[in-house]
Design a protein around this motif. Structure first.
Motif, PDB file in Angstrom:
ATOM      1  N   ALA A 158       4.337  -2.915  -9.495  1.00  0.00           N
ATOM      2  CA  ALA A 158       3.222  -1.937  -9.377  1.00  0.00           C
ATOM      3  C   ALA A 158       2.843  -1.880  -8.023  1.00  0.00           C
ATOM      4  CB  ALA A 158       2.047  -2.608 -10.138  1.00  0.00           C
ATOM      5  N   VAL A 159       2.132  -0.674  -7.993  1.00  0.00           N
ATOM      6  CA  VAL A 159       1.391  -0.318  -6.561  1.00  0.00           C
ATOM      7  C   VAL A 159      -0.106  -0.361  -6.839  1.00  0.00           C
ATOM      8  CG1 VAL A 159       1.312   1.429  -4.787  1.00  0.00           C
ATOM      9  CG2 VAL A 159       3.420   1.012  -5.861  1.00  0.00           C
ATOM     10  N   ASN A 160      -0.911  -1.116  -6.397  1.00  0.00           N
ATOM     11  CA  ASN A 160      -2.178  -1.227  -6.607  1.00  0.00           C
ATOM     12  C   ASN A 160      -3.080  -0.761  -5.537  1.00  0.00           C
ATOM     13  OD1 ASN A 160      -1.730  -2.634  -9.184  1.00  0.00           O
ATOM     14  ND2 ASN A 160      -1.243  -4.497  -7.937  1.00  0.00           N
ATOM     15  N   VAL A 161      -4.017   0.122  -6.015  1.00  0.00           N
ATOM     16  CA  VAL A 161      -5.157   0.602  -4.792  1.00  0.00           C
ATOM     17  C   VAL A 161      -6.422   0.458  -5.776  1.00  0.00           C
ATOM     18  CG1 VAL A 161      -5.892   2.694  -3.569  1.00  0.00           C
ATOM     19  CG2 VAL A 161      -3.534   2.147  -3.763  1.00  0.00           C
TER      20      VAL A 161
ATOM     21  N   VAL B 226      -5.721  -3.067  -1.145  1.00  0.00           N
ATOM     22  CA  VAL B 226      -4.143  -2.557  -1.306  1.00  0.00           C
ATOM     23  C   VAL B 226      -3.316  -3.507  -1.446  1.00  0.00           C
ATOM     24  CG1 VAL B 226      -2.433  -1.036  -0.273  1.00  0.00           C
ATOM     25  CG2 VAL B 226      -4.851  -0.192  -0.198  1.00  0.00           C
ATOM     26  N   ASP B 227      -2.657  -3.419  -2.637  1.00  0.00           N
ATOM     27  CA  ASP B 227      -1.156  -4.201  -2.955  1.00  0.00           C
ATOM     28  C   ASP B 227      -0.021  -3.271  -3.010  1.00  0.00           C
ATOM     29  OD1 ASP B 227       0.837  -6.030  -3.366  1.00  0.00           O
ATOM     30  OD2 ASP B 227      -0.095  -6.743  -5.329  1.00  0.00           O
ATOM     31  N   PRO B 228       0.732  -3.020  -2.091  1.00  0.00           N
ATOM     32  CA  PRO B 228       1.729  -1.922  -1.959  1.00  0.00           C
ATOM     33  C   PRO B 228       2.781  -2.343  -2.967  1.00  0.00           C
ATOM     34  CG  PRO B 228       2.017  -3.447   0.087  1.00  0.00           C
ATOM     35  CD  PRO B 228       0.670  -3.646  -0.575  1.00  0.00           C
ATOM     36  N   LEU B 229       3.173  -3.520  -3.352  1.00  0.00           N
ATOM     37  CA  LEU B 229       4.304  -3.615  -4.169  1.00  0.00           C
ATOM     38  C   LEU B 229       4.136  -5.044  -4.709  1.00  0.00           C
ATOM     39  CD1 LEU B 229       7.052  -3.133  -5.049  1.00  0.00           C
ATOM     40  CD2 LEU B 229       8.165  -3.842  -2.987  1.00  0.00           C
ATOM     41  N   CYS B 230       3.413  -5.087  -5.899  1.00  0.00           N
ATOM     42  CA  CYS B 230       3.319  -6.294  -6.781  1.00  0.00           C
ATOM     43  C   CYS B 230       4.392  -6.430  -7.542  1.00  0.00           C
ATOM     44  CB  CYS B 230       2.099  -6.171  -7.479  1.00  0.00           C
ATOM     45  SG  CYS B 230       1.473  -7.622  -8.336  1.00  0.00           S
TER      46      CYS B 230
ATOM     47  N   ASP C 216     -12.012  13.493  -4.482  1.00  0.00           N
ATOM     48  CA  ASP C 216     -13.257  12.550  -4.781  1.00  0.00           C
ATOM     49  C   ASP C 216     -12.166  11.223  -4.890  1.00  0.00           C
ATOM     50  OD1 ASP C 216     -11.604  12.381  -7.456  1.00  0.00           O
ATOM     51  OD2 ASP C 216     -13.324  13.206  -8.283  1.00  0.00           O
ATOM     52  N   ASP C 217     -13.131  10.057  -4.865  1.00  0.00           N
ATOM     53  CA  ASP C 217     -12.561   8.866  -4.584  1.00  0.00           C
ATOM     54  C   ASP C 217     -11.510   8.302  -5.613  1.00  0.00           C
ATOM     55  OD1 ASP C 217     -14.110   7.961  -2.458  1.00  0.00           O
ATOM     56  OD2 ASP C 217     -15.837   7.273  -3.831  1.00  0.00           O
ATOM     57  N   VAL C 218     -11.623   8.843  -7.169  1.00  0.00           N
ATOM     58  CA  VAL C 218     -10.501   8.643  -8.003  1.00  0.00           C
ATOM     59  C   VAL C 218      -9.243   9.474  -7.511  1.00  0.00           C
ATOM     60  CG1 VAL C 218     -11.168  10.219  -9.596  1.00  0.00           C
ATOM     61  CG2 VAL C 218      -9.936   8.274 -10.363  1.00  0.00           C
ATOM     62  N   ASP C 219      -9.322  10.459  -7.072  1.00  0.00           N
ATOM     63  CA  ASP C 219      -8.214  11.388  -6.831  1.00  0.00           C
ATOM     64  C   ASP C 219      -7.580  10.694  -5.259  1.00  0.00           C
ATOM     65  OD1 ASP C 219      -8.258  13.233  -8.719  1.00  0.00           O
ATOM     66  OD2 ASP C 219      -9.580  14.687  -7.319  1.00  0.00           O
ATOM     67  N   VAL C 220      -8.292  10.177  -4.507  1.00  0.00           N
ATOM     68  CA  VAL C 220      -7.787   9.285  -3.365  1.00  0.00           C
ATOM     69  C   VAL C 220      -6.904   8.125  -3.690  1.00  0.00           C
ATOM     70  CG1 VAL C 220      -8.387   8.325  -1.180  1.00  0.00           C
ATOM     71  CG2 VAL C 220      -9.591  10.236  -1.729  1.00  0.00           C
ATOM     72  N   ALA C 221      -7.677   7.403  -4.749  1.00  0.00           N
ATOM     73  CA  ALA C 221      -6.937   6.218  -5.395  1.00  0.00           C
ATOM     74  C   ALA C 221      -5.566   6.509  -6.113  1.00  0.00           C
ATOM     75  CB  ALA C 221      -7.649   5.513  -6.342  1.00  0.00           C
ATOM     76  N   ILE C 222      -5.595   7.741  -6.738  1.00  0.00           N
ATOM     77  CA  ILE C 222      -4.199   8.056  -7.380  1.00  0.00           C
ATOM     78  C   ILE C 222      -3.489   8.686  -6.293  1.00  0.00           C
ATOM     79  CG2 ILE C 222      -3.257  10.095  -8.891  1.00  0.00           C
ATOM     80  CD1 ILE C 222      -5.933   9.867 -10.390  1.00  0.00           C
ATOM     81  N   ALA C 223      -3.861   9.367  -5.389  1.00  0.00           N
ATOM     82  CA  ALA C 223      -2.740   9.973  -4.236  1.00  0.00           C
ATOM     83  C   ALA C 223      -2.306   8.863  -3.506  1.00  0.00           C
ATOM     84  CB  ALA C 223      -3.448  11.079  -3.510  1.00  0.00           C
ATOM     85  N   ALA C 224      -3.162   8.036  -3.324  1.00  0.00           N
ATOM     86  CA  ALA C 224      -2.480   6.683  -2.484  1.00  0.00           C
ATOM     87  C   ALA C 224      -1.509   5.980  -3.277  1.00  0.00           C
ATOM     88  CB  ALA C 224      -3.771   5.773  -2.101  1.00  0.00           C
ATOM     89  N   ALA C 225      -1.794   5.662  -4.385  1.00  0.00           N
ATOM     90  CA  ALA C 225      -0.740   4.820  -5.423  1.00  0.00           C
ATOM     91  C   ALA C 225       0.343   5.796  -5.595  1.00  0.00           C
ATOM     92  CB  ALA C 225      -1.608   4.687  -6.488  1.00  0.00           C
ATOM     93  N   ARG C 226       0.360   6.939  -5.462  1.00  0.00           N
ATOM     94  CA  ARG C 226       1.422   7.645  -5.596  1.00  0.00           C
ATOM     95  C   ARG C 226       2.317   7.710  -4.517  1.00  0.00           C
ATOM     96  NH1 ARG C 226      -0.082  13.414  -9.042  1.00  0.00           N
ATOM     97  NH2 ARG C 226       0.784  12.469 -10.914  1.00  0.00           N
ATOM     98  N   ALA C 227       1.690   7.863  -3.305  1.00  0.00           N
ATOM     99  CA  ALA C 227       2.550   7.817  -2.040  1.00  0.00           C
ATOM    100  C   ALA C 227       3.235   6.401  -1.916  1.00  0.00           C
ATOM    101  CB  ALA C 227       1.501   7.887  -0.765  1.00  0.00           C
ATOM    102  N   GLY C 228       2.520   5.152  -2.223  1.00  0.00           N
ATOM    103  CA  GLY C 228       3.285   3.960  -2.219  1.00  0.00           C
ATOM    104  C   GLY C 228       4.284   4.103  -3.094  1.00  0.00           C
ATOM    105  N   ALA C 229       4.084   4.442  -4.242  1.00  0.00           N
ATOM    106  CA  ALA C 229       5.127   4.444  -5.255  1.00  0.00           C
ATOM    107  C   ALA C 229       6.405   5.187  -4.848  1.00  0.00           C
ATOM    108  CB  ALA C 229       4.775   5.025  -6.700  1.00  0.00           C
ATOM    109  N   GLU C 230       6.378   6.370  -4.137  1.00  0.00           N
ATOM    110  CA  GLU C 230       7.195   7.151  -3.676  1.00  0.00           C
ATOM    111  C   GLU C 230       8.092   6.346  -2.613  1.00  0.00           C
ATOM    112  OE1 GLU C 230       5.623  10.764  -2.283  1.00  0.00           O
ATOM    113  OE2 GLU C 230       5.096  11.501  -4.110  1.00  0.00           O
TER     114      GLU C 230
ATOM    115  N   GLU D  68      11.051  -4.606   3.846  1.00  0.00           N
ATOM    116  CA  GLU D  68      10.643  -3.243   4.282  1.00  0.00           C
ATOM    117  C   GLU D  68       9.804  -2.143   3.524  1.00  0.00           C
ATOM    118  OE1 GLU D  68      14.181  -1.668   6.347  1.00  0.00           O
ATOM    119  OE2 GLU D  68      15.146  -3.579   5.950  1.00  0.00           O
ATOM    120  N   ALA D  69      10.151  -2.324   2.225  1.00  0.00           N
ATOM    121  CA  ALA D  69       9.594  -1.521   1.039  1.00  0.00           C
ATOM    122  C   ALA D  69       8.087  -1.687   1.019  1.00  0.00           C
ATOM    123  CB  ALA D  69      10.415  -1.568  -0.194  1.00  0.00           C
ATOM    124  N   ASP D  70       7.668  -3.112   0.941  1.00  0.00           N
ATOM    125  CA  ASP D  70       6.176  -3.514   1.030  1.00  0.00           C
ATOM    126  C   ASP D  70       5.620  -2.578   2.092  1.00  0.00           C
ATOM    127  OD1 ASP D  70       5.961  -6.206  -0.868  1.00  0.00           O
ATOM    128  OD2 ASP D  70       8.060  -5.705  -0.211  1.00  0.00           O
TER     129      ASP D  70
END
Length: 270
Positions: free
Chosen positions: A104-107, A87-91, A9-23, A46-48
């Motif tokens: 922070a990684v914001n989705v 999406v803010d991949p690296l705040c 569901d959408d909240v799981d997508v947001a969590i998975a996306a934020a985690r992927a960015g954080a990794e 490059e990390a952003d």
């Protein structure tokens, strides 16, 4: 990644996306990174870029028809799409570039779920739009804002669009501020998640309408769902005519900060 996102569901997508960015952010920490100059002292690394691509991979796999607006890649899909991810991949890029683990990684899905990942603590703060939680070591805990610690994060980064009427830095000159609160400067919107989680009493920043900003959308969604008080620096509701943010754990803290902001504004303009 495609198989792992099927049926989410959408909240799981947001969590998975934020985690992927954080990794992606965590994997590149401490390396010598190429910088991309954005002007006015701002830059990306490059990390952003890698984190944004990792986030996009998750969203594309799970929601291929959704539009995405990213800090680094800009608009993908229709800007007026009903389903739009911010999406803010690296705040906190400058923090990260100098070896400070405050980012922070914001989705956020517009008017929907959002997630903020802390790459170094491993925490993921998230909301389904109605309630807010933190996932830590596989367990979810409901976010509970509190002003008991008295810590207020103030964004001191320029520009100051409300000057001379208000600059966030001026708040520190109010005698009642240091008598009541203890200022902090994290220089990342991770501080908004910390207000929702009870790690900060409040957060103050200057600016225009920040509700549709890739930097602030996820944090604002978290704070609202957690029950924080969220307005502009003038006390008006956030939105197209908004001015910055005052986000507080409770109404009393919010009212006190607004009174100090107004007092400083009167002192500057009188």
């Amino acid at each position: 990644m495609i198989n792992s996102t099927v049926g989410l569901d959408d909240v799981d997508v947001a969590i998975a996306a934020a985690r992927a960015g954080a990794e992606a952010v965590r994997a590149r920490y401490g390396q010598r990174l190429t910088r991309v100059d954005k002007g006015a002292g701002d830059f990306a690394t490059e990390a952003d870029v890698a984190a944004e691509e990792a986030i996009l991979d998750v969203i594309r796999a799970a929601r291929p028809d959704d539009a995405v607006h990213g800090e680094e890649g800009g608009q993908r899909g229709a800007a007026d799409a009903v389903r739009q991810w911010w999406v803010d991949p690296l705040c906190g890029t400058l923090n990260y570039a100098v070896g400070t683990m405050l980012v922070a990684v914001n989705v956020a899905l517009r008017d929907g779920p959002a997630a903020v990942a802390d790459p170094f603590s491993g925490e993921v703060f998230f909301t389904d739009g109605a309630t807010a939680w933190v996932r830590r070591d596989g367990s979810d805990t409901r976010l509970a804002p509190t002003a008991a610690n008295g810590l207020v994060d103030v964004n001191l980064d320029p520009p100051f669009p409300s000057a001379p009427g208000f600059r966030a830095v001026d708040l520190l000159a109010h005698p009642g501020f240091v008598a009541t609160f203890r200022p902090r400067v994290v220089s990342t919107t991770l501080a908004l998640a910390w207000v929702a989680a009870g790690k900060r009493a409040a957060y103050v920043t200057d600016g225009g309408d920040l509700t549709g900003s890739v930097h602030f959308a996820a944090g604002i969604a978290l704070c609202r769902a957690a029950g924080c008080v969220v307005t502009g620096v003038d006390g008006a509701p956030t939105g197209p005519a908004g001015r910055g943010l005052v986000v507080a754990a409770d109404a009393g803290t919010h009212a006190l900060l607004l009174s100090m902001i107004r007092a400083e504004a009167r002192a500057v303009t009188s």
